[in-house]
Write a protein that holds these residues in place. Structure first.
Motif, short mmCIF file in Angstrom:
data_model
loop_
_atom_site.label_atom_id
_atom_site.label_comp_id
_atom_site.label_asym_id
_atom_site.label_seq_id
_atom_site.Cartn_x
_atom_site.Cartn_y
_atom_site.Cartn_z
N LEU A 86 12.57 -6.72 -48.35
CA LEU A 86 12.39 -6.97 -47.06
C LEU A 86 13.04 -5.80 -46.17
O LEU A 86 12.28 -5.57 -45.48
CB LEU A 86 13.05 -8.31 -46.64
CG LEU A 86 12.39 -9.35 -47.37
CD1 LEU A 86 12.98 -10.83 -46.69
CD2 LEU A 86 10.77 -9.64 -47.01
N ASP A 87 14.09 -5.22 -46.68
CA ASP A 87 14.59 -3.93 -45.91
C ASP A 87 13.52 -2.93 -45.87
O ASP A 87 13.15 -2.38 -44.83
CB ASP A 87 15.92 -3.60 -46.52
CG ASP A 87 16.98 -4.43 -46.01
OD1 ASP A 87 16.80 -5.19 -45.22
OD2 ASP A 87 18.26 -4.20 -46.86
N HIS B 135 10.51 -3.58 -43.78
CA HIS B 135 10.82 -3.68 -42.49
C HIS B 135 10.70 -2.37 -42.03
O HIS B 135 10.33 -1.75 -40.83
CB HIS B 135 12.16 -4.25 -42.09
CG HIS B 135 12.17 -4.74 -40.54
ND1 HIS B 135 11.36 -5.44 -39.94
CD2 HIS B 135 13.03 -4.42 -39.77
CE1 HIS B 135 11.48 -5.42 -38.77
NE2 HIS B 135 12.55 -4.91 -38.60
N ARG B 136 11.05 -1.48 -42.88
CA ARG B 136 11.03 0.10 -42.66
C ARG B 136 9.64 0.80 -42.50
O ARG B 136 9.42 1.99 -42.41
CB ARG B 136 12.06 0.87 -43.38
CG ARG B 136 13.52 0.40 -43.04
CD ARG B 136 14.48 1.62 -43.51
NE ARG B 136 14.48 1.87 -45.10
CZ ARG B 136 15.07 0.95 -45.76
NH1 ARG B 136 15.91 0.10 -45.54
NH2 ARG B 136 14.65 1.25 -47.22
N GLY C 277 10.34 -13.17 -44.69
CA GLY C 277 10.59 -11.90 -43.87
C GLY C 277 11.78 -11.87 -43.26
O GLY C 277 12.77 -12.81 -43.38
N PRO C 278 11.80 -10.73 -42.29
CA PRO C 278 13.25 -10.68 -41.43
C PRO C 278 13.52 -12.06 -40.88
O PRO C 278 14.76 -12.03 -40.67
CB PRO C 278 12.89 -9.42 -40.61
CG PRO C 278 11.66 -8.75 -41.14
CD PRO C 278 10.93 -9.83 -42.03
N ARG D 237 3.78 -11.08 -40.45
CA ARG D 237 4.60 -10.23 -39.30
C ARG D 237 5.19 -9.11 -39.98
O ARG D 237 5.06 -8.92 -41.20
CB ARG D 237 5.57 -11.16 -38.83
CG ARG D 237 5.08 -12.34 -37.93
CD ARG D 237 6.42 -13.08 -37.78
NE ARG D 237 5.73 -14.50 -37.11
CZ ARG D 237 6.33 -15.72 -37.25
NH1 ARG D 237 7.65 -15.85 -37.60
NH2 ARG D 237 6.02 -16.67 -36.56
N LYS D 238 5.68 -8.23 -39.36
CA LYS D 238 6.13 -6.90 -39.69
C LYS D 238 7.25 -6.93 -41.11
O LYS D 238 8.07 -7.81 -40.78
CB LYS D 238 6.61 -5.96 -38.84
CG LYS D 238 7.12 -4.67 -39.43
CD LYS D 238 7.77 -3.85 -38.41
CE LYS D 238 8.32 -2.43 -38.98
NZ LYS D 238 8.61 -1.50 -37.93
N GLY D 239 6.79 -6.46 -42.22
CA GLY D 239 7.67 -6.69 -43.10
C GLY D 239 7.78 -7.99 -44.12
O GLY D 239 8.33 -8.25 -45.30
N GLU D 240 6.99 -8.85 -43.72
CA GLU D 240 6.77 -10.20 -44.24
C GLU D 240 6.10 -9.70 -45.73
O GLU D 240 5.33 -9.11 -45.88
CB GLU D 240 5.98 -11.14 -43.65
CG GLU D 240 6.99 -11.92 -42.67
CD GLU D 240 6.14 -13.05 -41.99
OE1 GLU D 240 6.70 -14.28 -41.80
OE2 GLU D 240 4.87 -12.91 -41.65
#
Ligand code: SF4
Length: 326
Positions: A16-17, A20-21, A178-179, A205-208
């Motif tokens: 996930l880190d 997310h980047r 996700g985050p 969603r972003k990084g999911e």
């Protein structure tokens, strides 16, 4: 192929880190690597999630079925619980791709796979999905395999997955992490129609990250199956397909779940067909009358008008097979 960096993660938090980047998740890689070779996809960072513990098929506490995102297509198709409870899923998987691909490709990747529109894969063609705002070469081009349902002025591409059609019919849910934590999305809301943003294909969603697809428990046993119609008998995408599950008791259809593939920009639920079936007794005239409702709202293009009739016949034939009345 454009240069990229590669990292392999060993737990979900690490994934996930990286996601997310801006890293792109990869597991089997059967779609993404092809697209990278053709420079259709140009990720800068690949995050290999194939080592995460998301590779099991389990029966949930409530009696549903959870298929981990990293279960391969071959493993899911062969799993005894999938075969006995939901043959519709096994059949859809076994009618997809080659055995070699099914051994590599995962359930999560299958749901995420991108369209087979030839203009999408030709980087010299106008394609709003690949290059937002560039146009859609398929609308006025050769569009025999494209969508008759759910299209927009911006994109008319079909979703290519077979098993996604079975998931849609069964009202599956996509489990995500996700985050912001974990959540579940009904399958019908996970894949997006093109509208005016065809480049956005899922409600992620972003990084999911997809962790599993879950089939809810069905209190009433379902008889189910998947029929795929295509130009050749193997290694080909659907022109039309029908995923159908019925519960028939006392000679009456108590529940009907019907979805179609090869015709929509997303797997296409057919509620008008379902409504026509419930409460009725199986018969050849019933199948024909229900199937007439399969193409409600269809807007064919220049080269794919045949899909309207083909869709109706595919649904009628599969109703005969699953419903058991010739
Ligand atoms: Fe691109 Fe969609 Fe048009 Fe195909 S149908 S060219 S994927 S915008």
């Amino acid at each position: 192929m454009h240069p990229f960096s590669y990292t392999r993660v060993s737990d979900t938090g690490e994934a996930l880190d990286a996601g997310h980047r801006g890293g792109r998740y990869i597991a089997g890689g059967t779609t993404l690597v092809d697209l990278m070779r053709e420079t259709v996809e140009r990720p800068e960072v690949l995050v290999d999630i194939s080592g995460l513990p998301l590779d099991e098929v389990t029966v949930t506490e409530r009696g549903g079925l959870r298929i981990g995102a990293l279960v391969t297509m071959a493993e899911a198709a062969a799993h005894p619980k999938v075969r006995t409870l939901y043959p519709i899923i096994s059949q859809a998987l076994e009618l997809s791709a080659s055995a070699q691909l099914r051994n590599m490709a995962t359930i999560g990747g299958n749901v995420m796979q991108r369209t087979r529109c030839t203009y999408f894969r030709d980087v010299t063609a106008d394609c709003n999905k690949r290059a937002s705002g560039s146009g859609c070469a398929a609308r006025e081009g050769f569009n025999r395999t494209h969508a008759i349902l759910g299209a927009s002025d911006h994109c008319v591409a079909t979703h290519p997955s077979d098993v996604a059609v079975a998931f849609a019919a069964l009202d599956a849910r996509v489990r995500l992490t996700g985050p912001d934590g974990e959540r579940q999305v009904p399958f019908a809301d996970f894949l997006l129609r093109p509208g005016n943003t065809p480049q956005r294909e899922q409600s992620l969603r972003k990084g999911e990250l997809i962790t599993a697809v879950e089939i809810p428990a069905h209190p009433r046993p379902l008889t189910s199956g998947y029929l795929k119609v295509r130009d050749r008998q193997s290694y080909e995408f659907a022109l039309t397909s029908a995923a159908i599950a019925l519960h028939i008791r006392g000679g009456v259809i108590r529940e009907a779940k019907v979805a179609a593939g090869g015709v929509g920009t997303v797997p296409w639920k057919l509620p008008a067909v379902e409504r026509h079936l419930v409460g009725e007794r199986p018969s050849a005239p019933l199948w024909a009358a229900a199937a007439e409702r399969a193409a409600v709202g269809a807007r064919p293009l220049k080269h794919n008008r045949f899909k309207v009739e083909l869709l109706k016949r595919t649904v009628e034939r599969q109703l005969r097979i699953v419903g058991g009345t010739k």
